[in-house]
Structures are given as C-alpha cells and as structure tokens.
Design an enzyme around this catalytic site. Sequence first.
Site, PDB file in Angstrom:
ATOM      1  N   PRO A   1       0.835  -1.196   0.000  1.00 43.39           N
ATOM      2  CA  PRO A   1       0.000   0.000   0.000  1.00 43.39           C
ATOM      3  C   PRO A   1       0.875   1.255   0.000  1.00 43.39           C
ATOM      4  O   PRO A   1       1.926   1.278   0.618  1.00 43.39           O
ATOM      5  CB  PRO A   1      -0.804  -0.105   1.292  1.00 43.39           C
ATOM      6  N   GLU A   2       0.455   2.285  -0.708  1.00 48.05           N
ATOM      7  CA  GLU A   2       1.207   3.529  -0.716  1.00 48.05           C
ATOM      8  C   GLU A   2       0.635   4.445   0.370  1.00 48.05           C
ATOM      9  O   GLU A   2      -0.359   4.123   1.023  1.00 48.05           O
ATOM     10  CB  GLU A   2       1.136   4.162  -2.101  1.00 48.05           C
TER      11      GLU A   2
ATOM     12  N   LYS B   1       4.032   4.800   5.575  1.00 47.48           N
ATOM     13  CA  LYS B   1       3.290   3.546   5.489  1.00 47.48           C
ATOM     14  C   LYS B   1       2.957   2.972   6.859  1.00 47.48           C
ATOM     15  O   LYS B   1       2.499   1.840   6.976  1.00 47.48           O
ATOM     16  CB  LYS B   1       4.070   2.562   4.629  1.00 47.48           C
TER      17      LYS B   1
ATOM     18  N   CYS C   1       2.047   7.443 -25.171  1.00 47.48           N
ATOM     19  CA  CYS C   1       2.085   8.489 -24.148  1.00 47.48           C
ATOM     20  C   CYS C   1       0.864   9.386 -24.322  1.00 47.48           C
ATOM     21  O   CYS C   1       0.488   9.739 -25.445  1.00 47.48           O
ATOM     22  CB  CYS C   1       3.368   9.300 -24.309  1.00 47.48           C
TER      23      CYS C   1
ATOM     24  N   CYS D   1       8.052   7.900 -20.356  1.00 49.10           N
ATOM     25  CA  CYS D   1       7.998   8.233 -21.772  1.00 49.10           C
ATOM     26  C   CYS D   1       9.376   8.732 -22.190  1.00 49.10           C
ATOM     27  O   CYS D   1       9.848   9.733 -21.643  1.00 49.10           O
ATOM     28  CB  CYS D   1       6.943   9.313 -22.034  1.00 49.10           C
TER      29      CYS D   1
ATOM     30  N   CYS E   1       9.034  12.571 -23.504  1.00 40.77           N
ATOM     31  CA  CYS E   1       8.670  13.611 -22.529  1.00 40.77           C
ATOM     32  C   CYS E   1       9.634  13.659 -21.352  1.00 40.77           C
ATOM     33  O   CYS E   1       9.687  14.648 -20.625  1.00 40.77           O
ATOM     34  CB  CYS E   1       7.257  13.362 -21.988  1.00 40.77           C
TER      35      CYS E   1
HETATM   36 ZN    ZN Z   1       5.471  11.516 -24.094  1.00 38.96          ZN
END
Ligand code: ZN
Length: 285
Positions: free
Chosen positions: A2-3, A55, A249, A271, A274
Amino acid sequence: MPEGDTIFRTARSLGRALAGQPITAFRSTYPNLTRFHDDAPITGRTVESVTSRGKWLLIHFSGGATLATHMLMNGSWHIYRPGERWMQPRANMRIVLENSSYVAVGFKVPVAEMHTAASLARQKRIPAAEIDVLSPAFDAAEALRRLLAHPGEALADVLLDQGVMAGVGNVFKSEICFVTGMHPYCPVGALTEAQTAAVIAAARRLVGANVLEDSSDHIVTYRGRQRRTTHASDPGDSLWVYGRAGQPCRRCGTAIRRRIQGDDARVTFWCPRCQPMPDGSDVDG
Ligand SMILES: [Zn+2]
C-alpha cells in the site's frame, strides 16, 4: 505494497470509528502487545486520534500509549459493527480493538508495536510527521535538502526512500517523474534546484489528490478522459505511465517504456520523449 494515500485513508476511517470513544475490549495474537496490555490496560483508554506516517498507521490512546502498525504487503485494518461477519478468516486476526459501536480488526498485520510517548520519540523507523508528504507538518525545504544529499542515485530510487519523503510508493514514483518531465534514472545531482522543488511539489500534489474525501480506492493521477468504470479495469486507465508499457504516451504518443530492476522487481514506467535524460543518453526499456 500500500502507498501512503492508502494508509492515510485507512487512518481516517479508523479515526471515525474509534476516536473519542473508550476501548471496551482489546485482543491480540502478538505477545508484545498483550504484555503491554497486561501491564497498562488498553481497555478503558480513549482513542485520541489515528494518524498515518508514510506507510505506518498510529493509533493514539489516552495515557500516552500508541499502537504502531505497518501493513507491508498483505496487512489490512477492517471496521465492523458488533456481530457483523468478518471478511477474512479468524486465523488472519492479529489485533482487535472494540468500542460500543465498532470492532476494528487488524488482519495479517505483520508489524505491530505498542509505544509509550518516550519510546515513540526514541524509535528511528517510523518517519517523523515533517517527512510525510501528506502531513500538514511536512517541511518542503528539509525534503529538498534530504533529496539533494543523494546526488549519485537515480531519482526513482530516492523517491522510494522513506527517510527522504514518506508516503511515495512505486506507482506514484513513476507518475511523479512523468508529470515533472524527469527521467526516472536521472541522477539526482543532475537536477536543478527548481526541478528538485518541482518533484517535491508533485509528490505532495499527486499523493494528496488521492486522499480527498471522494477519492477512489485505486490511484488516480490522470483524469483526461474522465473514464468511469464500474468493474475492475486496467489500473493504467487512470494513470499517466504506470502499467502502460507499449501504449502511447498521453501527451506525445510515443510508446511508454518499462524497466524492472532490483531484487524486489521494482518496475518503472516512463515516456522516452517527454522524460529525456539531461545528457541525452538513452536507457533501455
Ligand atoms: Zn510523451
């Protein structure tokens, strides 16, 4: 795993069920907890608040006792009405806290410690509130200093370091790198101070957006298409890059890359267009 947003929401739900009420029954399969209870009973104490630190989930009782639990991979807290059927077998029960209205059950909670105010202040593993990206006490300037203290390490790895910032897990790691345009394997030392500050701001914003009152149970960082699905869907539907290897993306159409690294198979998505490396180098996906 879990985050931080999941633990935060669990703490909020437990707080609503338990805070302000005296505990009427306490049970646990853990001898360290029952020993504490034998010496200084939890029964009769009022729950003052339930908070999250990264956490860790902390249940604060009157009289200066705090129950600290960490869920690791499989632990969870459930809230039931008295007599209601549990969603997990009794064999999974580790901790039970009851008041006159609710029964809170910790199932398969692997780490549980009872602290006094003094031992809580002394311990080193539960992050301080100033480190927790969801805490009002979070100190961004100190987080910047801690992040920059790891110049040779990849940004993605440092984002997971709970001593630098607590609450960011593997999904948010990839999403934070995407929204700030940073390559996940960029060494922290190659970031400008403005870029580092943007990474910290994005961590607070993305994790914070997932603890709003109307947040769903799965992480949402991308709302472009406002997709509403009523069935279990691809987790990548609501995210920029995580879980989207090979898909275009959402900004530039380039295929999203994925890399698995380390013994615990931590997976990273990005990506390549990007999120270029500052020196123009390529990293195999
Ligand atoms: Zn991209």
